[in-house]
Scaffold this motif. Sequence first.
Motif, mmCIF file in Angstrom:
data_model
loop_
_atom_site.group_PDB
_atom_site.id
_atom_site.type_symbol
_atom_site.label_atom_id
_atom_site.label_comp_id
_atom_site.label_asym_id
_atom_site.label_seq_id
_atom_site.Cartn_x
_atom_site.Cartn_y
_atom_site.Cartn_z
ATOM 1 N N LEU A 4 -9.472 35.850 47.978
ATOM 2 C CA LEU A 4 -8.557 34.716 47.947
ATOM 3 C C LEU A 4 -8.071 34.404 49.373
ATOM 4 N N GLN A 5 -7.780 35.438 50.133
ATOM 5 C CA GLN A 5 -7.386 35.260 51.530
ATOM 6 C C GLN A 5 -8.527 34.642 52.331
ATOM 7 N N LEU A 6 -9.751 35.074 52.020
ATOM 8 C CA LEU A 6 -10.941 34.552 52.677
ATOM 9 C C LEU A 6 -11.073 33.049 52.428
ATOM 10 N N ILE A 7 -10.856 32.639 51.179
ATOM 11 C CA ILE A 7 -10.992 31.231 50.814
ATOM 12 C C ILE A 7 -9.966 30.369 51.540
ATOM 13 N N PHE A 8 -8.722 30.831 51.579
ATOM 14 C CA PHE A 8 -7.665 30.022 52.184
ATOM 15 C C PHE A 8 -7.692 30.041 53.707
ATOM 16 N N SER A 9 -8.395 31.007 54.279
ATOM 17 C CA SER A 9 -8.409 31.121 55.744
ATOM 18 C C SER A 9 -9.651 30.514 56.383
ATOM 19 N N ASN A 10 -10.652 30.164 55.566
ATOM 20 C CA ASN A 10 -11.918 29.691 56.132
ATOM 21 C C ASN A 10 -12.451 28.512 55.309
ATOM 22 N N PRO A 11 -12.598 27.332 55.918
ATOM 23 C CA PRO A 11 -13.080 26.158 55.176
ATOM 24 C C PRO A 11 -14.488 26.317 54.618
ATOM 25 N N ARG A 12 -15.271 27.233 55.186
ATOM 26 C CA ARG A 12 -16.625 27.481 54.661
ATOM 27 C C ARG A 12 -16.550 27.983 53.219
ATOM 28 N N TYR A 13 -15.481 28.704 52.893
ATOM 29 C CA TYR A 13 -15.308 29.247 51.549
ATOM 30 C C TYR A 13 -14.396 28.362 50.688
ATOM 31 N N PHE A 14 -13.427 27.711 51.330
ATOM 32 C CA PHE A 14 -12.515 26.856 50.555
ATOM 33 C C PHE A 14 -13.251 25.644 49.992
ATOM 34 N N GLY A 15 -14.178 25.064 50.759
ATOM 35 C CA GLY A 15 -14.908 23.881 50.292
ATOM 36 C C GLY A 15 -15.593 24.102 48.954
ATOM 37 N N PRO A 16 -16.465 25.128 48.832
ATOM 38 C CA PRO A 16 -17.097 25.390 47.534
ATOM 39 C C PRO A 16 -16.091 25.753 46.442
ATOM 40 N N ALA A 17 -15.047 26.535 46.787
ATOM 41 C CA ALA A 17 -14.043 26.919 45.781
ATOM 42 C C ALA A 17 -13.324 25.687 45.243
ATOM 43 N N TRP A 18 -13.066 24.715 46.112
ATOM 44 C CA TRP A 18 -12.383 23.498 45.670
ATOM 45 C C TRP A 18 -13.257 22.673 44.724
ATOM 46 N N VAL A 19 -14.576 22.769 44.876
ATOM 47 C CA VAL A 19 -15.480 22.096 43.932
ATOM 48 C C VAL A 19 -15.262 22.656 42.523
ATOM 49 N N PHE A 20 -15.107 23.973 42.426
ATOM 50 C CA PHE A 20 -14.825 24.610 41.133
ATOM 51 C C PHE A 20 -13.543 24.033 40.536
ATOM 52 N N ALA A 21 -12.488 23.959 41.353
ATOM 53 C CA ALA A 21 -11.218 23.425 40.864
ATOM 54 C C ALA A 21 -11.361 21.962 40.469
ATOM 55 N N SER A 22 -12.094 21.199 41.268
ATOM 56 C CA SER A 22 -12.254 19.759 41.022
ATOM 57 C C SER A 22 -12.829 19.480 39.647
ATOM 58 N N LEU A 23 -13.848 20.236 39.305
ATOM 59 C CA LEU A 23 -14.542 20.011 38.037
ATOM 60 C C LEU A 23 -13.574 20.152 36.863
ATOM 61 N N ASN A 24 -12.726 21.158 36.905
ATOM 62 C CA ASN A 24 -11.807 21.385 35.785
ATOM 63 C C ASN A 24 -10.591 20.459 35.842
#
Length: 383
Positions: A4-24
Amino acid sequence: MKSLQLIFSNPRYFGPAWVFASLNIWFGTWAIYIPSVKEKLDISKADLGIALFCLSLGVFVIFPLASTIINRLGVGKATWYGVFLSSIAALFPLLAPNYYVLMVSLFLFGATNGLTDIAMNTLVTEIEKEDKQNFMSAAHGFFSLGGVIAGLGSFLIPWINNPFLHMVIMVVLVFSVNVYFKRNYFSIQAAPIEKEPFSLKLFKPLLLLGIIGFVSMGSEGAIVDWSGLYLKEVVLAPELLIGSGFLAFSISMTLGRFLGDGISARIGSIKIVALGTCIAILGYVLVLTGSIFWAITGFAFTGLGFSVIVPELFRIGGNIKGVDSAQGVSFIAGTGYAGFLLGPVILGFIAENGGLKNTFSVLLGVAVLVLIVSQALTRRKRG
């Protein structure tokens, strides 16, 4: 919480994670307005059921084609195009002037969602391979978080008072974030692999993973649909607590997915599937006690147990030797989604004929089946 820290600290990981959130977020916003669409078009429950089946049909139609599309475009581009098409398709159902347009709209929404689902899971698999970092489980946690955001959006209904405008606002806000972060994954390509011709040796692990996916997501769907009724009719919980089982399940599932990557990195994907299944089995045992407190606690345990299983299945499916990652993810997604749709229906027949308690006894039994299958995967890995 490292992932979770990785996702919020690096856009390389936040971008794909946000796609997951977007879908739902988009799907959850549509789901809020299903009753108003039914009323607006003056259709029966049976007609609505057929229309919703069209959404599922769209998902199933895209599954066999998704891996080809992803490999032809590249996984990064396929994910972005899936986001773009899903954001447009999300608007159509709430604009439908009649029942037949609604069916077509939901079919398109399902197809675009299906493509995005497989592409985003394949994308995370490829980034994990390249960076040697685990964040698949946390990305699925973002999917759960998207549902929470959509639910909170329901508080806007009295102020907006327009379903289509509400969806437009959600689409524009969520899509804008995707536009900003897409450059971090757009050019990613799946790593080339040395494919092997089809054989039972290759198909066996996929079949085992498919069984686990079908049962796990079928169980999730059953708890979503039947937990409230179980607390009301079997446990005899007061009305105030009828929704508490699903709430406990959802909260523990979200938290479990944010914690899952760290555990997986330490003990491995197959072991965490077995561990999650054991926790889910304990949860079902508690649910079957018939006590209000223990039943609600049991639903929390099942959510925690199942939270780590599905993300790990995608991770394993995308890393089977000799199998293209997009094909592995597509197979897991197809069997899992089939379980999510068919599981509650099958269990509904059991509930009608044998009672809800027997239904949850069956769920306990299939959880034990998942544990047995996970042991078969462990033996195969050792062999």
